[in-house]
Design a protein around this motif. Structure first.
Motif, mmCIF file in Angstrom:
data_model
loop_
_atom_site.group_PDB
_atom_site.id
_atom_site.type_symbol
_atom_site.label_atom_id
_atom_site.label_comp_id
_atom_site.label_asym_id
_atom_site.label_seq_id
_atom_site.Cartn_x
_atom_site.Cartn_y
_atom_site.Cartn_z
ATOM 1 N N SER A 75 0.854 -1.184 0.000
ATOM 2 C CA SER A 75 0.000 0.000 0.000
ATOM 3 C C SER A 75 0.889 1.233 0.000
ATOM 4 C CB SER A 75 -0.933 0.015 1.219
ATOM 5 O OG SER A 75 -0.180 -0.007 2.420
ATOM 6 N N ASP A 76 0.332 2.350 -0.497
ATOM 7 C CA ASP A 76 1.103 3.587 -0.587
ATOM 8 C C ASP A 76 1.477 4.106 0.803
ATOM 9 O OD1 ASP A 76 0.781 3.415 -3.280
ATOM 10 O OD2 ASP A 76 -0.680 5.055 -3.436
ATOM 11 N N ILE A 77 2.683 4.686 0.888
ATOM 12 C CA ILE A 77 3.107 5.380 2.101
ATOM 13 C C ILE A 77 2.802 6.866 1.897
ATOM 14 C CG2 ILE A 77 5.008 5.870 3.676
ATOM 15 C CD1 ILE A 77 6.446 3.427 2.544
ATOM 16 N N PRO A 78 1.881 7.438 2.651
ATOM 17 C CA PRO A 78 1.505 8.843 2.432
ATOM 18 C C PRO A 78 2.705 9.779 2.520
ATOM 19 C CG PRO A 78 -0.051 7.770 3.923
ATOM 20 C CD PRO A 78 1.091 6.814 3.734
ATOM 21 N N GLY A 79 2.802 10.669 1.540
ATOM 22 C CA GLY A 79 3.836 11.698 1.556
ATOM 23 C C GLY A 79 5.186 11.278 1.038
ATOM 24 N N GLU A 80 5.383 9.978 0.774
ATOM 25 C CA GLU A 80 6.694 9.519 0.308
ATOM 26 C C GLU A 80 6.686 9.461 -1.215
ATOM 27 O OE1 GLU A 80 9.159 9.480 2.132
ATOM 28 O OE2 GLU A 80 8.258 9.441 4.131
ATOM 29 N N THR A 81 6.920 10.620 -1.837
ATOM 30 C CA THR A 81 6.780 10.766 -3.281
ATOM 31 C C THR A 81 8.030 11.351 -3.929
ATOM 32 O OG1 THR A 81 5.704 12.911 -2.906
ATOM 33 C CG2 THR A 81 4.272 10.996 -3.172
ATOM 34 N N SER A 82 9.199 10.967 -3.413
ATOM 35 C CA SER A 82 10.455 11.383 -4.027
ATOM 36 C C SER A 82 11.290 10.142 -4.313
ATOM 37 C CB SER A 82 11.221 12.341 -3.107
ATOM 38 O OG SER A 82 11.708 11.658 -1.964
ATOM 39 N N ALA A 83 12.468 10.350 -4.886
ATOM 40 C CA ALA A 83 13.315 9.219 -5.259
ATOM 41 C C ALA A 83 13.994 8.570 -4.060
ATOM 42 C CB ALA A 83 14.376 9.683 -6.258
ATOM 43 N N VAL A 84 13.908 9.208 -2.894
ATOM 44 C CA VAL A 84 14.573 8.700 -1.693
ATOM 45 C C VAL A 84 13.546 8.510 -0.589
ATOM 46 C CG1 VAL A 84 16.333 9.161 0.059
ATOM 47 C CG2 VAL A 84 16.727 9.859 -2.314
ATOM 48 N N LEU A 85 13.598 7.350 0.060
ATOM 49 C CA LEU A 85 12.751 7.057 1.210
ATOM 50 C C LEU A 85 13.645 6.847 2.423
ATOM 51 C CD1 LEU A 85 10.095 6.205 2.669
ATOM 52 C CD2 LEU A 85 10.574 3.871 1.881
ATOM 53 N N THR A 86 13.478 7.678 3.449
ATOM 54 C CA THR A 86 14.224 7.525 4.702
ATOM 55 C C THR A 86 13.244 7.226 5.824
ATOM 56 O OG1 THR A 86 15.972 9.051 3.986
ATOM 57 C CG2 THR A 86 15.778 8.631 6.347
ATOM 58 N N LEU A 87 13.506 6.159 6.560
ATOM 59 C CA LEU A 87 12.667 5.775 7.692
ATOM 60 C C LEU A 87 13.310 6.281 8.982
ATOM 61 C CD1 LEU A 87 11.907 2.093 6.641
ATOM 62 C CD2 LEU A 87 10.547 4.140 6.179
ATOM 63 N N ASN A 88 12.519 6.933 9.811
ATOM 64 C CA ASN A 88 13.028 7.529 11.047
ATOM 65 C C ASN A 88 12.928 6.537 12.205
ATOM 66 O OD1 ASN A 88 13.950 9.425 12.928
ATOM 67 N ND2 ASN A 88 11.879 10.119 13.369
ATOM 68 N N LYS A 89 14.068 6.009 12.623
ATOM 69 C CA LYS A 89 14.178 5.127 13.786
ATOM 70 C C LYS A 89 13.083 4.055 13.801
ATOM 71 C CE LYS A 89 13.451 6.256 18.184
ATOM 72 N NZ LYS A 89 13.544 6.942 19.502
ATOM 73 N N PRO A 90 13.036 3.214 12.771
ATOM 74 C CA PRO A 90 11.988 2.193 12.768
ATOM 75 C C PRO A 90 12.153 1.223 13.926
ATOM 76 C CG PRO A 90 13.631 1.743 11.083
ATOM 77 C CD PRO A 90 13.933 3.100 11.612
ATOM 78 N N PRO A 91 11.058 0.819 14.580
ATOM 79 C CA PRO A 91 11.150 -0.119 15.695
ATOM 80 C C PRO A 91 11.374 -1.548 15.211
ATOM 81 C CG PRO A 91 8.871 0.430 15.272
ATOM 82 C CD PRO A 91 9.692 1.290 14.352
ATOM 83 N N VAL A 92 11.722 -2.415 16.141
ATOM 84 C CA VAL A 92 11.952 -3.816 15.802
ATOM 85 C C VAL A 92 10.680 -4.460 15.250
ATOM 86 C CG1 VAL A 92 12.530 -6.076 16.797
ATOM 87 C CG2 VAL A 92 13.867 -4.064 17.422
ATOM 88 N N SER A 93 9.519 -3.939 15.616
ATOM 89 C CA SER A 93 8.260 -4.484 15.107
ATOM 90 C C SER A 93 8.141 -4.337 13.586
ATOM 91 C CB SER A 93 7.067 -3.803 15.780
ATOM 92 O OG SER A 93 7.084 -2.403 15.538
#
Length: 223
Positions: A75-93
């Motif tokens: 499913s789409d990730i809202p707002g992630e519409t550029s060539a780079v995707l950075t995840l901020n401190k993703p949890p172990v879950s």
């Protein structure tokens, strides 16, 4: 006269003339092709607290949309519409999630390879202080304060529980105290791995000895 270039046509100067109109119109048309992905994103493996980055490059791409599969399909990730995707401190879950990017223009779209996210718990250590006690012929100790080292700011996690014991039951100062069986608690506890809990020291103080004397009655015998 109408001319419509097709997708994949090379940039070209098109000339149009009409018998009813004695002049010629020249126009340059650079046709889009369906985007072609030239660099695929790569799977990422991070320790909790780090920020993984996915990146894609594609020719003729106008639009980007990153997607995630959390186990029930993409499913789409809202707002992630550029060539780079950075995840901020993703949890172990989020360990085991998959990501991909759909690149598109007015002619069509292409979808990147599916890449994974691995999030490893962050290793931390613990420590504690123990209470001095009066000798009672046992080794059990009482914990005064628990501490954790290496926790990220703002996370809800504590060290608790376990059994603290002196190395021996004997009286002494700065005796070694060990804590076994303590656990991590709190809403962020699953993002951490408790490597070890350091030793503490405390005193076992001599117990006061109370002497009680009782005597038997006797008849006077001059002694």
């Amino acid at each position: 006269t109408t001319f419509t270039p097709e997708a994949g046509d090379e940039p070209f100067d098109y000339k149009f003339s009409s018998p009813q109109n004695p002049h010629t119109v020249t126009a340059t048309y650079a046709a889009y092709s369906i985007p072609q992905i030239t660099t695929q994103p790569s799977s990422q493996s991070v320790t909790y607290g780090e920020n993984p980055t996915y990146e894609i490059t594609a020719s003729d791409a106008v639009y980007y949309q990153w997607q995630v599969d959390m186990g029930a399909g993409f499913s789409d990730i809202p707002g992630e519409t550029s060539a780079v995707l950075t995840l901020n401190k993703p949890p172990v879950s989020m360990n085991g999630y998959y990501y991909r990017c759909v690149v598109s223009n007015d002619m069509g779209s292409s979808t990147s390879e599916e890449v994974s996210l691995t999030v490893i718990p962050k290793s931390i250590t613990g420590s504690f202080t123990a209470e001095n006690k009066i000798y009672d012929a046992g080794t059990e100790a009482v914990v005064l304060l628990y501490s954790l080292h290496g926790v990220l700011p703002g996370d809800d996690i504590t060290l608790s529980g376990g059994m603290a014991t002196f190395d021996t039951k004997d009286v002494g100062t700065e005796k070694t105290v060990t804590l076994n069986g303590s656990v991590l608690t709190g809403t962020d506890a699953s993002n951490y791995l408790l490597e070890n809990v350091g030793l503490a020291t405390a005193d076992i103080i001599p117990a006061e000895l109370v002497v009680t004397i009782s005597a038997e009655d006797k008849e006077y015998d001059a002694t």
